[in-house]
Design an enzyme around this catalytic site. Structure first.
Site, short mmCIF file in Angstrom:
data_model
loop_
_atom_site.label_atom_id
_atom_site.label_comp_id
_atom_site.label_asym_id
_atom_site.label_seq_id
_atom_site.Cartn_x
_atom_site.Cartn_y
_atom_site.Cartn_z
N VAL A 123 0.83 -1.20 0.00
CA VAL A 123 0.00 0.00 0.00
C VAL A 123 0.86 1.26 0.00
O VAL A 123 0.58 2.23 -0.71
CB VAL A 123 -0.96 0.00 1.21
CG1 VAL A 123 -1.62 1.37 1.39
CG2 VAL A 123 -2.03 -1.07 1.05
N GLU A 124 1.93 1.22 0.78
CA GLU A 124 2.76 2.42 0.92
C GLU A 124 3.54 2.75 -0.35
O GLU A 124 3.55 3.90 -0.79
CB GLU A 124 3.74 2.23 2.09
CG GLU A 124 3.08 2.26 3.46
CD GLU A 124 2.55 3.63 3.84
OE1 GLU A 124 2.93 4.63 3.20
OE2 GLU A 124 1.72 3.70 4.77
N THR A 125 4.20 1.76 -0.94
CA THR A 125 5.12 2.07 -2.05
C THR A 125 5.10 1.06 -3.19
O THR A 125 6.01 1.07 -4.02
CB THR A 125 6.57 2.16 -1.53
OG1 THR A 125 6.96 0.89 -0.97
CG2 THR A 125 6.72 3.25 -0.48
#
Length: 345
Positions: A123-125
């Site tokens: 989700v983050e990167t």
């Protein structure tokens, strides 16, 4: 939503006027000078070195625009489409295959499930594909000195960043990250880096940019320090009474006006027992004791709403990002990755 956007534009406009322009260096602004004086007196930084540093720092107009319109402002059915894609799921399985031994070891040590760790990074990167291309010093300084709504928070993060650079021997002008100053594969803010980053391979540095072991262990440590409960559930869907005849693959949409709405009272921490949830004419999965505390959450679909009962571990995920949309995306992505993974060591 429109009134919020208008207010944000007013605030940003005021901030830009205070700086004469929304681009340029910050060294000569009153706020930056006060910050420099604080770093000198509180942490014994060299004043001339900091002034030289901030002479190279710029206020970035695009950062101000980005922070005024975060993805968390979207309804769930649009937000979900961003993160629950087959490409992201498949990339998560690939990341698991490439780091299976480390993930297994970290899960055994911490109790944080491998799919949750992987989903956070996804989700983050997108597993390192999108770690950000803003200089951290520009991002933090822009928001610290040109974004009044959260200036205090970002000035604190800027302080942590300079302390981090000093201890890790980084050139403050070099590290890149998100428009909000988040860093590496797990997108740690500087304060989180200093509190939770782990040197998993014991090479003398917590490298959350390039070292998957350090990244995996750091994410797990974040959850451990926020009271992750090993082996406990995260969330399950609930339905309003009267939906039993709906098709099995239909979204769990709830009729308007039911008394369960009294339990949709804001906040994220579990605040009612499962037996109380069922007393609101909601059907639940009974795989936990009825005295277990949960939080009833509503997620907007294109036509109606989707209801979920969230446990303490869901709340822990929201400590990473204080949005129920974010936590649900992490949970559902983790579940999709687990179901797609298949057997491998």
């Amino acid at each position: 939503m429109k009134s919020t956007a208008v207010l944000m534009r007013i605030l940003l406009g005021s901030a830009c006027l205070a700086l004469v322009a929304c681009t340029g260096n910050v060294k000569d602004t009153d706020a930056a000078q006060a910050f420099i004086e604080q770093m000198v007196s509180k942490h014994q930084f060299d004043k001339s070195e900091l002034e030289d540093l901030f002479a190279s720092v710029e206020i970035k107009d695009d950062i101000l625009k980005r922070i005024a319109a975060p993805s968390e402002g979207l309804p769930w059915y649009k937000y979900q489409r961003i993160f629950l894609t087959q490409d992201r799921i498949n990339a998560g399985v690939k990341f698991w295959r490439e780091n299976a031994q480390t993930l297994a070891e970290v899960e055994k040590q911490t109790g944080v499930p491998a799919p949750i760790i992987i989903a956070i990074i996804g989700v983050e990167t997108s597993y390192g594909k999108n770690t950000g291309n803003h200089r951290i010093i520009d991002a933090l300084s822009t928001l610290a000195f040109a974004y009044p709504p959260r200036a205090k928070f970002f000035q604190s993060e800027l302080e942590h960043y300079l302390l981090l650079c000093r201890t890790q021997h980084f050139n403050p002008l070099e590290p890149l990250g998100s428009y909000a100053g988040a860093m590496g594969l797990p997108q740690f803010m500087p304060s989180s880096f200093r509190s939770f980053a782990v040197d998993f391979d014991r090479d003398g540095q917590s490298d959350i940019w390039h070292n998957p072991g350090d990244v995996i262990a750091s994410v797990a440590n974040y959850f451990v320090k926020h009271d992750w409960r090993a082996g406990q559930p995260i969330a399950f869907p609930v339905t309003a009474q009267g939906e039993a005849s709906a098709p099995a693959n239909a979204p769990r949409l709830s009729p308007v006006g039911e008394k369960y709405k009294t339990a949709l009272n804001g906040g994220l921490k579990p605040d009612l027992r499962l037996v109380e949830l069922e007393s609101l004419n909601l059907k639940t999965e009974r795989f936990v004791p009825l005295d277990t505390k949960v939080k009833l959450l509503s997620f907007k679909q294109a036509h109606g709403e989707e209801l979920w009962a969230a446990f303490d571990n869901f709340y822990v995920i929201t400590r990473y990002n204080h949005s129920p949309l974010y936590a649900m995306a992490v949970y559902q992505l983790s579940d999709a990755i687990l179901k797609t993974k298949g057997p491998f060591p």
